[in-house]
Design an enzyme around this catalytic site. Structure first.
Site, PDB file in Angstrom:
ATOM      1  N   CYS A 136       0.883  -0.907   0.253  1.00 36.38           N
ATOM      2  CA  CYS A 136      -0.109   0.212  -0.371  1.00 36.38           C
ATOM      3  C   CYS A 136       0.846   1.390  -0.006  1.00 36.38           C
ATOM      4  O   CYS A 136       1.821   1.352   0.732  1.00 36.38           O
ATOM      5  CB  CYS A 136      -1.155   0.138   0.962  1.00 36.38           C
ATOM      6  N   CYS A 139      -0.320   3.447   2.376  1.00 37.19           N
ATOM      7  CA  CYS A 139      -0.443   3.816   3.570  1.00 37.19           C
ATOM      8  C   CYS A 139       1.223   4.012   4.287  1.00 37.19           C
ATOM      9  O   CYS A 139       1.361   4.709   5.492  1.00 37.19           O
ATOM     10  CB  CYS A 139      -0.228   2.409   4.049  1.00 37.19           C
ATOM     11  N   ASP A 140       1.755   3.412   2.904  1.00 39.38           N
ATOM     12  CA  ASP A 140       3.796   3.682   3.334  1.00 39.38           C
ATOM     13  C   ASP A 140       4.573   4.525   2.664  1.00 39.38           C
ATOM     14  O   ASP A 140       5.488   4.914   3.283  1.00 39.38           O
ATOM     15  CB  ASP A 140       4.026   1.915   3.383  1.00 39.38           C
TER      16      ASP A 140
END
Length: 320
Positions: A136, A139-140
């Protein structure tokens, strides 16, 4: 086989399931929640979570899920270990079998079984998950600002991940296994406008290098056999997700990839009294915050359904 009757059953944990549990508990529905095969969901294999509101200094995924669980329990949710192995939604109340040995009949069922990222199956992929390996970018990606990263995939998801990372990272290598992409033409055109994205055609990953964190990626051209070492600290697998919805097939309407279809603007499925939330029905956003939001929706929809059903029963009894 043992049996039990409950008012509200929640299948699966994670942000969606626990949020549904919090709202259902506060509404007096006395929910029973089974955590599933991965208690806490995908966030339990995520290290830092920096994009969830309310945590100005960030929090780890496992810590966040512990907090969610504690809050659900504080309001009275019966949280249990166990996996839903089969269901029967042909009658009412609904039937769910847990671990092939315990039958639960429930007036309302909330499905929050999530989805699992598809991985390449490489050695070191699991070991480096959260330490350079991710599924992701949203997300990261922040943790790889001004660094070199690798994205694997050829569809719209991979194109979107690469485009997102290009805004943050110094260099983005996009590995495409064939000599063409499955991504839409407009997404491919977008990639062409980003100078720090390099597409490596006919290229597959051979090995991930690094002990405490990812250091480099060994790739191979599957046409020429030539190998190349890419210095990179991030490796993003963007080959899709698989919703954990197999046991509901034949009962609930789904799209071609298995995501549960809900009635627009609600968490309601085609079966009355069955609701779906989180990544089991969301193939677009797949974020903790959106999963929590739909978990709230599912609990509110379930509460409304149970109240209306109770009223209908009273009316039937009075007119009998």
């Amino acid at each position: 086989m043992s049996s039990e009757k409950v008012s509200c059953l929640i299948i699966g944990s994670g942000p969606a399931g626990y949020t549904a549990a919090i709202y259902a508990s506060r509404a007096g529905l006395n929910p029973v929640l089974y955590q599933g095969a991965q208690p806490g969901g995908q966030l339990t294999i995520t290290t830092e979570v920096d994009n969830y509101p309310g945590y100005p200094d960030g929090i780890t995924g496992p810590e966040m899920m512990i907090n969610f669980e504690k809050q659900a329990k504080r309001f009275g949710t019966d949280v249990r270990y166990g996996l839903a192995t089969s269901v029967d939604f042909t009658g009412y109340p609904h039937k769910v079998i847990i671990d092939n040995k315990h039958e639960i009949t429930a007036d309302a069922v909330i499905i929050s079984t999530g989805a699992s990222a598809k991985w390449l199956g490489l050695e070191g992929e699991e070991r480096l998950n959260g330490r350079g390996v991710s599924a992701c970018a949203v997300c990261d990606g922040f943790f790889f600002r001004n660094q070199d990263v690798v994205v694997v995939g050829a569809g719209d998801t991979a194109a979107e991940e690469a485009s997102y990372l290009a805004k943050l990272c110094r260099k983005v290598y996009l590995l495409v296994r064939r000599d063409e992409m499955r991504a839409s033409k407009i997404m491919q055109k977008r990639l062409e406008t980003l100078p720090n994205i390099e597409i490596l055609w006919n290229t597959e990953t051979v090995k991930l290098n690094g002990e405490e964190g990812l250091e480099s990626v060994l790739v191979k051209n599957n046409k020429t056999g030539e190998e190349q070492l890419l210095e990179a600290t991030g490796f993003f697998v963007a080959i899709g997700h698989k919703p954990n919805t197999d046991i509901f097939k034949g009962y609930l309407n789904m799209d071609e990839t298995g995501y549960i279809q809900t009635i627009k603007g609600s968490s309601c499925t085609n079966i009355k009294g069955v609701f779906a939330c989180g990544d089991a029905q969301d193939n677009v956003y797949r974020q903790a915050i959106t999963a929590a939001g739909t978990g709230c929706m599912a609990a509110l929809d379930a509460e409304r359904f149970l109240v209306e059903r109770e009223v209908d029963v009273i009316i039937e009894e009075e007119t009998a």
